[in-house]
Design a protein around this motif. Structure first.
Motif, PDB file in Angstrom:
ATOM      1  N   TYR A  60      43.165  -7.979  50.034  1.00  0.00           N
ATOM      2  CA  TYR A  60      42.281  -7.982  48.867  1.00  0.00           C
ATOM      3  C   TYR A  60      43.008  -7.364  47.689  1.00  0.00           C
ATOM      4  O   TYR A  60      43.734  -6.368  47.834  1.00  0.00           O
ATOM      5  CB  TYR A  60      41.014  -7.172  49.175  1.00  0.00           C
TER       6      TYR A  60
ATOM      7  N   HIS B 119      40.016 -14.073  59.771  1.00  0.00           N
ATOM      8  CA  HIS B 119      40.157 -12.665  59.397  1.00  0.00           C
ATOM      9  C   HIS B 119      39.297 -12.313  58.183  1.00  0.00           C
ATOM     10  O   HIS B 119      39.182 -11.141  57.834  1.00  0.00           O
ATOM     11  CB  HIS B 119      41.622 -12.322  59.138  1.00  0.00           C
ATOM     12  N   LEU B 120      38.721 -13.325  57.530  1.00  0.00           N
ATOM     13  CA  LEU B 120      37.675 -13.080  56.536  1.00  0.00           C
ATOM     14  C   LEU B 120      36.351 -13.051  57.293  1.00  0.00           C
ATOM     15  O   LEU B 120      35.830 -14.087  57.699  1.00  0.00           O
ATOM     16  CB  LEU B 120      37.669 -14.179  55.470  1.00  0.00           C
TER      17      LEU B 120
ATOM     18  N   ASN C 249      31.658 -12.436  53.284  1.00  0.00           N
ATOM     19  CA  ASN C 249      32.018 -12.425  51.862  1.00  0.00           C
ATOM     20  C   ASN C 249      30.757 -12.421  51.016  1.00  0.00           C
ATOM     21  O   ASN C 249      30.491 -13.362  50.263  1.00  0.00           O
ATOM     22  CB  ASN C 249      32.896 -13.638  51.538  1.00  0.00           C
TER      23      ASN C 249
ATOM     24  N   ILE D 252      37.040  -7.857  55.721  1.00  0.00           N
ATOM     25  CA  ILE D 252      38.168  -8.581  56.290  1.00  0.00           C
ATOM     26  C   ILE D 252      38.811  -7.725  57.382  1.00  0.00           C
ATOM     27  O   ILE D 252      38.501  -6.536  57.524  1.00  0.00           O
ATOM     28  CB  ILE D 252      39.236  -8.926  55.215  1.00  0.00           C
TER      29      ILE D 252
ATOM     30  N   ILE E  92      45.558 -11.792  55.550  1.00  0.00           N
ATOM     31  CA  ILE E  92      44.657 -11.684  54.404  1.00  0.00           C
ATOM     32  C   ILE E  92      44.700 -10.274  53.818  1.00  0.00           C
ATOM     33  O   ILE E  92      44.863  -9.287  54.542  1.00  0.00           O
ATOM     34  CB  ILE E  92      43.209 -12.056  54.817  1.00  0.00           C
TER      35      ILE E  92
ATOM     36  N   TYR F  93      40.674 -12.484  47.269  1.00  0.00           N
ATOM     37  CA  TYR F  93      41.330 -12.419  48.571  1.00  0.00           C
ATOM     38  C   TYR F  93      42.496 -13.399  48.555  1.00  0.00           C
ATOM     39  O   TYR F  93      42.372 -14.510  48.033  1.00  0.00           O
ATOM     40  CB  TYR F  93      40.375 -12.821  49.701  1.00  0.00           C
TER      41      TYR F  93
END
Length: 219
Positions: free
Chosen positions: A73, A52-53, A56, A162, A71, A42
């Motif tokens: 990926y 915004h994550l 995980n 995210i 953010i 990320y």
């Protein structure tokens, strides 16, 4: 322009290489375009919001970086194109380069029979409202680095952990979802042809001019 096909490269060494290249280049340094893919990572832009994550579970590394935007990926099966371009020398403005990059992706997808387009106020490239390509830039002394990513044939699951590009509920898609059987290197060559076609040639009287550092992004 020098084209480098780098294969799969860890994110942080690639970022450091871009920074070093940009810091050391002179008015006569050729522009470069790097085609590659990254292991899962990320990245969060310099004004990005960590919230915004959302989760995980796979413990994917999060790297805070100096491009604009929120953010996103990166992972295997995604084409990444980094543009290391002297903008004044090509008489390009940042907005013009962003538009050029988007158009190159749109034209690339059109070659595969897929209709894509822009979304007002949200840079990147979309298919039926879902994001298929993201972009972000950093400009230092008139020279840019970072670039764009195009989802080709990858595991999209980490996008679900995210708010992609800072947008809650934004769907992400990939070329494979539309029946396009292509490899990352193959998509890279198609994209490369469009980027080379759209980038303005170097004028005979090209010169560089110092400009302050800035970040631009959508991811």
């Amino acid at each position: 322009m020098i084209v480098k096909r780098l294969g799969r490269v860890d994110y942080e060494p690639a970022l450091e290489a871009m920074r070093v290249f940009t810091a050391q280049r002179t008015g006569s340094t050729p522009d470069e375009l790097w085609l590659l893919e990254h292991p899962p990572v990320y990245t969060l832009g310099q004004a990005g919001r960590p919230e915004h994550l959302l989760q995980n579970p796979a413990a994917i590394p999060l790297v805070h970086i100096d491009r604009g935007g929120q953010i996103t990926y990166h992972g295997p099966g995604q084409l990444v194109a980094y543009l290391l371009v002297d903008l004044p020398r090509r008489r390009l403005k940042v907005r013009g380069l962003v538009t050029l990059m988007e158009q190159a992706v749109i034209d690339t997808l059109a070659d595969y029979g897929l209709a894509a387009g822009r979304k007002e106020g949200a840079p990147g490239v979309y298919v039926d409202g879902a994001k298929i390509a993201a972009l972000g830039l950093r400009v230092r002394n008139g020279c840019c680095y970072h670039g764009l990513s195009l989802n080709v044939d990858m595991d999209l699951t980490p996008f679900g952990w995210i708010n992609p590009c800072g947008y809650e509920g934004l769907r992400t898609v990939q070329m494979k979802d539309f029946g396009i059987a292509e490899t990352v290197p193959g998509a890279g060559e198609t994209l490369l042809a469009h980027l080379q076609r759209l980038l303005p040639p170097l004028p005979a009287d090209a010169d560089t001019a110092d400009q302050p550092a800035r970040a631009v992004g959508s991811v």
